[in-house]
Scaffold this active site. Sequence first.
Site, mmCIF file in Angstrom:
data_model
loop_
_atom_site.group_PDB
_atom_site.id
_atom_site.type_symbol
_atom_site.label_atom_id
_atom_site.label_comp_id
_atom_site.label_asym_id
_atom_site.label_seq_id
_atom_site.Cartn_x
_atom_site.Cartn_y
_atom_site.Cartn_z
ATOM 1 C CG HIS A 1 -1.824 -1.135 1.370
ATOM 2 N ND1 HIS A 1 -2.783 -1.413 0.419
ATOM 3 C CD2 HIS A 1 -1.948 -2.094 2.315
ATOM 4 C CE1 HIS A 1 -3.457 -2.504 0.806
ATOM 5 N NE2 HIS A 1 -2.966 -2.930 1.940
ATOM 6 C CG HIS B 1 -6.758 -6.210 1.278
ATOM 7 N ND1 HIS B 1 -7.391 -6.248 2.481
ATOM 8 C CD2 HIS B 1 -5.645 -5.473 1.444
ATOM 9 C CE1 HIS B 1 -6.663 -5.574 3.358
ATOM 10 N NE2 HIS B 1 -5.607 -5.099 2.760
#
Lengths: 198, 198, 333, 333
Positions: free
Chosen positions: D58, D220
């Site tokens: 991320h 995700h």
Amino acid sequence: MITVADLRAASLRLRDAMEAEADALNAADGALGDGDLGVTMRRGSRAVAEKAEDLPEDFGMALMACAQAFTKVSASSYGTLLATGLMAAAKEAKGREGIDPDELPALLDAAVTKMMARGKAELRGKTVLDSLDAMARALTRTDDPAATAVQAAEDAQVAFRSKPATVGRARIFGEKSVGMDDPGMLAMTKIVKALTGR
Amino acid sequence: MITVADLRAASLRLRDAMEAEADALNAADGALGDGDLGVTMRRGSRAVAEKAEDLPEDFGMALMACAQAFTKVSASSYGTLLATGLMAAAKEAKGREGIDPDELPALLDAAVTKMMARGKAELRGKTVLDSLDAMARALTRTDDPAATAVQAAEDAQVAFRSKPATVGRARIFGEKSVGMDDPGMLAMTKIVKALTGR
Amino acid sequence: MKKILNDPEAYVDETLAGLCAAHPETYRLVGEEGRAVARTTPGRDGKVGIVSGGGSGHLPVFTGYVGAGLLDACAIGDVFASPTSEQMADAIRVADRGAGVLRLYGNYGGDVMNFDMAGDLVEIEDIETTTVLLADDVASAPPEEAEKRRGVAGMVYAFKIAGAAAEAGLDLAGVTRVAQKTADACRSVGAALSSCTVPQAGKPTFEIGEDEMEMGMGIHGEPGVWRDTLRPADAIAEEMLDRLLADIEIGGGDRVSVLVNSLGATPHEELYILYRNVHARLKAAGAEVVMPLVGRYATSMEMTGVSFTLCKLDAELEGYLKAPCDCAFWIVK
Amino acid sequence: MKKILNDPEAYVDETLAGLCAAHPETYRLVGEEGRAVARTTPGRDGKVGIVSGGGSGHLPVFTGYVGAGLLDACAIGDVFASPTSEQMADAIRVADRGAGVLRLYGNYGGDVMNFDMAGDLVEIEDIETTTVLLADDVASAPPEEAEKRRGVAGMVYAFKIAGAAAEAGLDLAGVTRVAQKTADACRSVGAALSSCTVPQAGKPTFEIGEDEMEMGMGIHGEPGVWRDTLRPADAIAEEMLDRLLADIEIGGGDRVSVLVNSLGATPHEELYILYRNVHARLKAAGAEVVMPLVGRYATSMEMTGVSFTLCKLDAELEGYLKAPCDCAFWIVK
Ligand SMILES: Nc1ncnc2c1ncn2[C@@H]1O[C@H](COP(=O)(O)OP(=O)(O)O)[C@@H](O)[C@H]1O
Ligand SMILES: Nc1ncnc2c1ncn2[C@@H]1O[C@H](COP(=O)(O)OP(=O)(O)O)[C@@H](O)[C@H]1O
Ligand SMILES: [Mg+2]
Ligand SMILES: [Mg+2]
Ligand SMILES: [Mg+2]
Ligand SMILES: [Mg+2]
């Protein structure tokens, strides 16, 4: 005599032809380059055709207006070179109602000279310059300028096919470019065909 | 009596089963979640199996070593909950050479209690807790603990299939999750089968 | 076409509108056609102006680097297309603070011709201009024809270093000299894993297999030097650095900055995996890496891939590289 | 798999090695397993520590936001996987400057359980800890179950604002209060156009058609609230802002920051096209947009898509938002 009325009609034919050929020109340019030549020609010829009605009656000024319309929407190598060439021709024809076909070689030579200065390229480098030069040479000895111009552009395109590219991104693919048309020469053949209505 | 020797053998069976089932578990988790449950179980059970030889002879300490090995490589919800449950059972069995099958319900209850505290979830929420609770209930009345445990895990998995998910990302798909197995319950069925060698 | 846009024809104008709305303290649109962007707070009187320009689709290049200690103004063309000479002239006019303007941009046919014409246009208005071309892409021509190479991410160093030199008060000749020194000190090479889509074209510029990569690819998707199956990160890093070191000598005691640049989609995670390799190798060669840049500094929209740039420093260049700058994409304190 | 990597198992460790090699003045690896990153120059004695943690993939979230005026340390799991409680305890220990440590992270099952365990681990060592969970993704639960929502890009605001409060000298209760106020003031929603690939999985997390997008998708790749053909930018912007404004009231006189965030591949050009729409609409509603953030602040590697975050400000939050900070991904002067 070739007059501004002829220019108007030719610009509409050019727009239609480029509309039809845009994908083919993009593809030809995309083989070794960035694939935008069809975009250039479509946008540029649309812009010129839009101005057709408003072209001034002075033939030189009319050519200048075409160059400006083209350059305002397309600043790619090809568009810029075409506009440069048109401006050079415009200067030669300024203050006149039209030109005689046998003046074409002189106008083309003027265009090529300025285009060489602008693009810092030489003749015989497999570029649009060679198409224009071939036309200039052929037009010195003809009764049918339209047919001659088309034939000369086509012949040049074919003749240079077997040479390696020398300008732009295509240049770095020296050998790979042998056997392929220079996209700018291919485009010039299509342009001349459209302008002469063949 | 269930001894550390049994634990060693079971851990190797578990590793092999999870190796084989990893993709299926990932897919089950991926239907409404992040699809990592097979990764969790494969990594965790590999780590436990690697420790098998070195497990201490104290059954409680051996369970604790399994929990630590698992948690060191996998910190997903499922892995963390399993380790939490194992640690709770380990405390109950500490200082002993093994456990009797009829102690299993108490160990399972201890595990479930700690797992509820850790995961802040309730029973009957269609999670691994319900598989463990079903096994605890069933194991109070049986002569064949292995078969009973497997059957209870399977029955729970099937019984909750028609309920909506209440934890994790799957929860937000309330209706969509009806008719689908909870991946953690599915995994527990496969785990118990592997541990008992069925 | 996995792009978020409205009318493809409006892609560039809407981008510029958003950019100026988000950062009004940094960027403002100027010029008749709204295709030139200038610093909101202009450089002080007498500062040499620096302009760049080129096609859109490379943010932060070019427009993003308008800011204090960087560019004064920028002309913006359509995606991957040169701005017009008029738009460039707009940028030059607004950048001029009375000390002349450096035209600092990448070596592409259309850009060169149009910046030359723009120079002619402003010459009549008594604005003095000079030119430095970036030609850092080693894959685009052999060393013997280095002047024919194309300009890629090396221009980030040129903007930064020339921008600092102008801020420091050098005159037009001085800023031009420093910019040329930077251009001469930079070498770049790129590798692409997937194409991007030009909005007006509506489909990917080139096709490339799911497991293929191309070494030396141009930032508009021009073909590269080889195409083969995707290699491991370390193998990619090694070949790319090999190609750069074959072209510029870097050894013991040298100080060098390195830019590991994403072409768009390649994430920071992977840039750092590559940087790790480059850093170790330059260190092993005895060179000192100064102010490495890792991120998206010169992109081709959503293209997957990376480029490496080396910028070999002397004391003068290093001082300017480390000097403060401030734009929405890059702050040096 | 269009990724540049070596061994998928080494993806995270190699990323961290490159990050620390590139920015040694900002980041250093700590802890036994090298899965915690701390500020190279620790906060001063007596400053409240702030730690975060979560899965990799991320960047800049989470590790990238370690720096002055931001996080003190961070625990890093595998891609999209929680770090272990031991790794989190490592981060907490190094962040403690004697004034206690705030655990500030996103609401995900594995992270919550492990951070709870980490708290238990350091409690015996007399380190006082508090917790603030980010739960800003409005698509992940209805308002009645707001506490079950997941944490997404809103954590960028929480890191920044809580980081400034700690730097300003607030005590643990004070920093925790400010962080919670920020968490309560943030709402986010995302839309994905393409998947990313988890290195260890080796194939895209989800399949999505060439002309499809999904609204409300998780970072995700968790399924969203609808999937349909790709809409124009303005329609996407309008729906996303609608979803946020349905959840938090913003009207005349309000001051709000907005983050238009790329999930990875979506280029700056397209973020600005979206921002243009959001800006105009918030302005039309009478709200003042303060310090908008447009860029890649919280990604899912090479995923194509965007998220919007609104952070409604009061004078206290605005002051901390604008305070200085410094990490490799974000500098506020
Ligand atoms: N410097 C030059 N001199 C002469 N002709 C040129 C030059 N550069 C390009 N051309 C011609 O233009 C064609 C390519 O035009 P274009 O696609 O517009 O280039 P680019 O996309 O690189 O700007 C070539 O095929 C060639 O005929
Ligand atoms: N809070 C909880 N309490 C009980 N069981 C849970 C909880 N959270 C998850 N589970 C179980 O774990 C399974 C999912 O595990 P996992 O894939 O590791 O989650 P995640 O990837 O979200 O961390 C669920 O199917 C459920 O059985
Ligand atoms: Mg081209
Ligand atoms: Mg072009
Ligand atoms: Mg999962
Ligand atoms: Mg998970």
